[in-house]
Design an enzyme around this catalytic site. Structure first.
Site, PDB file in Angstrom:
ATOM      1  N   ASP A  33       0.811  -1.222   0.000  1.00 16.47           N
ATOM      2  CA  ASP A  33       0.000   0.000   0.000  1.00 16.47           C
ATOM      3  C   ASP A  33       0.847   1.276   0.000  1.00 16.47           C
ATOM      4  OD1 ASP A  33      -2.287  -1.537  -0.019  1.00 16.47           O
ATOM      5  OD2 ASP A  33      -2.473  -1.543   2.163  1.00 16.47           O
ATOM      6  N   ARG A  57      -2.910   1.778  -9.912  1.00 13.78           N
ATOM      7  CA  ARG A  57      -1.945   2.684  -9.279  1.00 13.78           C
ATOM      8  C   ARG A  57      -0.693   2.897 -10.121  1.00 13.78           C
ATOM      9  NH1 ARG A  57      -2.857   1.148  -2.866  1.00 13.78           N
ATOM     10  NH2 ARG A  57      -4.820   2.299  -2.705  1.00 13.78           N
TER      11      ARG A  57
HETATM   12  C1  S3P Z   1      -4.717  -6.140   2.977  1.00  8.82           C
HETATM   13  C2  S3P Z   1      -3.906  -6.740   2.047  1.00  8.82           C
HETATM   14  C3  S3P Z   1      -3.383  -6.059   0.874  1.00  8.82           C
HETATM   15  C4  S3P Z   1      -3.492  -4.558   1.020  1.00  8.82           C
HETATM   16  C5  S3P Z   1      -4.828  -4.110   1.538  1.00  8.82           C
HETATM   17  C6  S3P Z   1      -5.098  -4.713   2.887  1.00  8.82           C
HETATM   18  C7  S3P Z   1      -5.213  -6.919   4.097  1.00  8.82           C
HETATM   19  O1  S3P Z   1      -4.143  -6.448  -0.254  1.00  8.82           O
HETATM   20  O2  S3P Z   1      -3.242  -3.941  -0.219  1.00  8.82           O
HETATM   21  O3  S3P Z   1      -4.891  -2.703   1.655  1.00  8.82           O
HETATM   22  O4  S3P Z   1      -5.682  -6.327   5.083  1.00  8.82           O
HETATM   23  O5  S3P Z   1      -5.142  -8.143   4.023  1.00  8.82           O
HETATM   24  P1  S3P Z   1      -3.777  -7.785  -1.121  1.00  8.82           P
HETATM   25  O6  S3P Z   1      -3.964  -8.912  -0.248  1.00  8.82           O
HETATM   26  O7  S3P Z   1      -4.750  -7.782  -2.268  1.00  8.82           O
HETATM   27  O8  S3P Z   1      -2.377  -7.544  -1.577  1.00  8.82           O
END
Ligand code: S3P
Length: 666
Positions: free
Chosen positions: A309, A340
């Site tokens: 993120d 992004r």
């Molecule tokens: C998250 C995992 C990430 C992240 C998201 C929150 C989580 O996503 O980008 O903001 O809380 O498990 P991805 O699992 O799709 O990478």
């Protein structure tokens, strides 16, 4: 729109509980045996989405400030429930696992951004466990009740959300569920499950889980690593010292900090301790006043996963540093709240730098010399908007089209020590108004930190509600159909109002805008014979000005009675058969298209700048001057802005017209 100057005053002791942990705590609290208490929950929109979905599933969740009490789900809903996940993919994907496990029928919906995001990544593994998904229009997916079974799932993407969905579903299954990761992703679900007594085992890249009884939670969530990163980025860019207390320091989330340390930033962790199975501590940025400590930024594929993120924030910081910066395997960024990669390329382009994506890796090339006062698009993505805010502040000013910070970090502006003046526009249909773009330009030229929001209101809104909306703003523009009503409500001296503000008389700057536009085309309207097309608020403001200048007017309006009312009110009589100019205040319509165009006409003014105008077309064919609505918009808006801010306008109409031209080409 929000405009930043270079001013900020970092407040580091902001309570901003980690969003990833909050989602999981609410979910596991809803599945535990007993009452859970969760402290330091940031009531961000995403977290509220999760809470509301869990409520729909039968949990009782109470917020008292940032402390949340969760009474678990005891009785499952019988009918199909609709789960509105808003903007939050974590909500949708994690709850897919829970709902599949509970065997509830549910329809998952979300906002426009979420609807575009890939859901197949959770649908496939959960289907392999026996879940029954149905894909339908207008929703993310539907889940039908079914009995799950154990399975071995090999990760097809590096995603903590997918892993968590599978592990959560596995909690409801007698047999073992095994999840095999390619590269390790954030492990909050595993840590929290273990701390609540679940049957979970982590061995290398394999996690196994089976049916479990969970203890309730009693936790203090550490502050959000990803939110604090924005403060850290600003501190590093400006070379200041700052200590951010009680931040989540889980190794799987520290990629941003590791990469910055390697690139020369003096960042350290202090008071490191364990909180509810997670590592937490203070993040110390030891700036020395030097704003050029960073060397080129290099992020490996694992770094990228560990700051998935924050990659855009790193790339944004990279733009401020001369050199070639590398980010390995950033493909996943294409599937976030917006694409992004494209957002980074937009930011780079606005700063006259380069961001090159080869389908896998991203290279940012910068000469380190960034212009100030650029206008950025947020793509409706909270983190992109926050990156652009940090960049704007770092370089001394800049604006962003939208400010959806409260999706993840409602205290963002508070942390920056910034409280923008709040300006805006109310009307019935103002979403595509150019006023926010104008105000961004005016604010950046004047160096004023402010926001300018468009607010669509229903025509039949009550007086009380209307007054409530008005009082929320430091300064407000008013457009159709509220110009006359606001004038009456606020006891204005004039019959129509387009500008209200805390310390100014409610008034209309429309007349001024028209006169200035005419003047800039060297058109003297004193004592002229003119046609006015339309009888709304802007037309009336214009009529007032023109009557005062001895003009002879005829009002042409589709609804005759409105024209007659204005004629009576302003003592206008008779017809004008040879008008020297036509001033139109109606939107594109047949009435305007069918108007005659007398040979006496020497100029036209078309207030509407959004659509086709026949008057404009004919005037251009006859090579007559056309005064465009955008010019009026500029002049009236510049006057409103000057009134609200008590600052003289520093710029010219033609700069604004050029900006709009450029935006249209892009
Ligand atoms: C998250 C995992 C990430 C992240 C998201 C929150 C989580 O996503 O980008 O903001 O809380 O498990 P991805 O699992 O799709 O990478």
């Amino acid at each position: 729109m929000i405009n930043f100057t270079g001013q900020f005053n970092l407040k580091t002791d902001v309570c901003c509980g980690d969003k990833s942990i909050a989602h999981r705590a609410l979910i596991l609290g809803s599945l535990a045996h007993g009452t859970s208490v969760i402290r330091n929950v940031t009531p961000s929109k995403d977290v509220i989405s999760t809470a509301n979905c869990l409520r729909a599933l039968g949990a009782d969740i109470t917020f008292s400030g940032t402390t949340v009490t969760v009474e678990p789900i005891t009785k499952l809903p019988k009918k199909t429930v609709t789960l509105d996940c808003g903007n939050s993919a974590t909500t949708a994907r994690l709850l897919a696992g829970v709902v599949a496990g509970l065997g509830v029928k549910a329809r998952f919906v979300g906002d426009e951004s979420l609807t575009k995001r890939p859901m197949q990544r959770v649908i496939e593994p959960l289907t392999a466990m026996g879940a029954k998904f149905v894909l339908k229009r207008n929703c993310l997916f539907e889940l039908r009740a079914s009995k799950l079974h154990g399975a071995t799932i090999n990760a097809s993407v590096n995603s903590a959300q997918v892993k968590s969905a599978v592990l959560l579903a596995g909690l409801f299954v007698e047999e073992t569920t095994r999840y095999v990761e390619q590269l390790p992703t954030r492990n909050h679900t595993e840590l929290m499950l273990r701390s609540l007594g679940a049957n979970i085992d982590v061995c290398g890249n394999q996690i196994t889980v089976c049916k479990s009884v969970l203890r309730p939670l009693d936790i203090d969530i550490p502050n959000d690593t990803s939110s604090v990163a924005f403060g850290v980025a600003l501190a590093v860019a400006k070379g200041v010292k700052a200590t951010f207390p009680s931040v989540l320091l889980n190794e799987t989330r520290l990629g941003f900090y590791r990469v910055l340390q390697r690139s020369g930033a003096d960042i350290s962790f202090d008071n490191v301790r364990e909180v509810g199975g997670e590592r937490a501590g203070d993040i110390v940025v030891n700036g020395t006043g030097d704003t050029s400590v960073l060397k080129p930024i290099i992020a490996t594929a694992q770094d990228v996963i560990d700051c998935i993120d924050e990659v855009t924030l790193l790339a944004t910081l990279a733009l401020t540093v001369e050199g070639e910066h590398k980010f390995s395997n950033v493909c996943e960024l294409q599937h976030k709240e917006c694409n992004r990669i494209q957002a980074i390329q937009h930011i780079a382009e606005q700063c006259s730098q380069q961001a090159i994506f080869d389908g896998k890796d991203l290279t940012v090339i910068s000469n380190g010399k960034l212009p100030k006062n650029r206008y950025f698009t947020s793509f409706d993505d909270h983190r992109i908007a926050m990156c652009e805010a940090i960049l704007s502040i770092s370089v001394g000013g800049g604006s962003i089209d939208k400010a959806p910070f409260n999706i993840s970090f409602p205290q963002f502006l508070f942390m920056l020590g910034i409280s923008p003046k709040r300006f805006g526009l109310i009307g019935e249909n103002v979403s595509d108004s150019k006023s926010p773009r104008l105000m961004a330009h005016l604010a950046s030229q004047a160096g004023i930190c402010c926001s300018y929001d468009t607010v669509n209101l229903p025509r039949d809104i009550s007086d009380d509600k209307l007054l409530e909306v008005i009082s929320a703003f430091d300064g407000l523009n008013v457009t159709m159909p509220f110009k006359n009503r606001v004038a009456t409500l606020l006891n204005a001296q004039c019959p129509t109002v387009n500008t209200v503000g805390r310390n100014i008389e409610p008034q209309s700057t429309d007349g001024y805008g028209i006169m200035q536009s005419l003047q800039s085309h060297a058109i003297d309207i004193h004592n002229k014979s003119l046609w006015i097309v339309g009888a709304g608020g802007a037309a009336e403001a214009c009529i007032r000005e023109l009557v005062g200048r001895g003009c002879k007017l005829q009002i042409l309006n589709r609804t005759k009675s409105h024209a007659v009312r204005l004629c009576d009110k302003y003592g206008i009589s008779g017809e004008v058969s040879n008008p020297e100019g036509i001033l139109s205040f109606v939107p594109p319509c047949q009435f305007e298209e069918r108007l005659p165009f007398p040979g006496s006409v020497k100029f036209v003014l078309v207030a509407d700048y959004k659509g086709y105008s026949n008057l404009r077309t004919v005037a251009l064919e006859c090579e007559l001057p056309v005064i465009d609505g955008l010019e009026m918009l500029y002049h009236q808006g510049a006057k409103s802005f000057a009134l609200w801010t008590d600052t003289p306008v520093q710029c010219e109409c033609r700069d604004f017209l050029e900006i709009i031209d450029k935006d249209t080409v892009q």
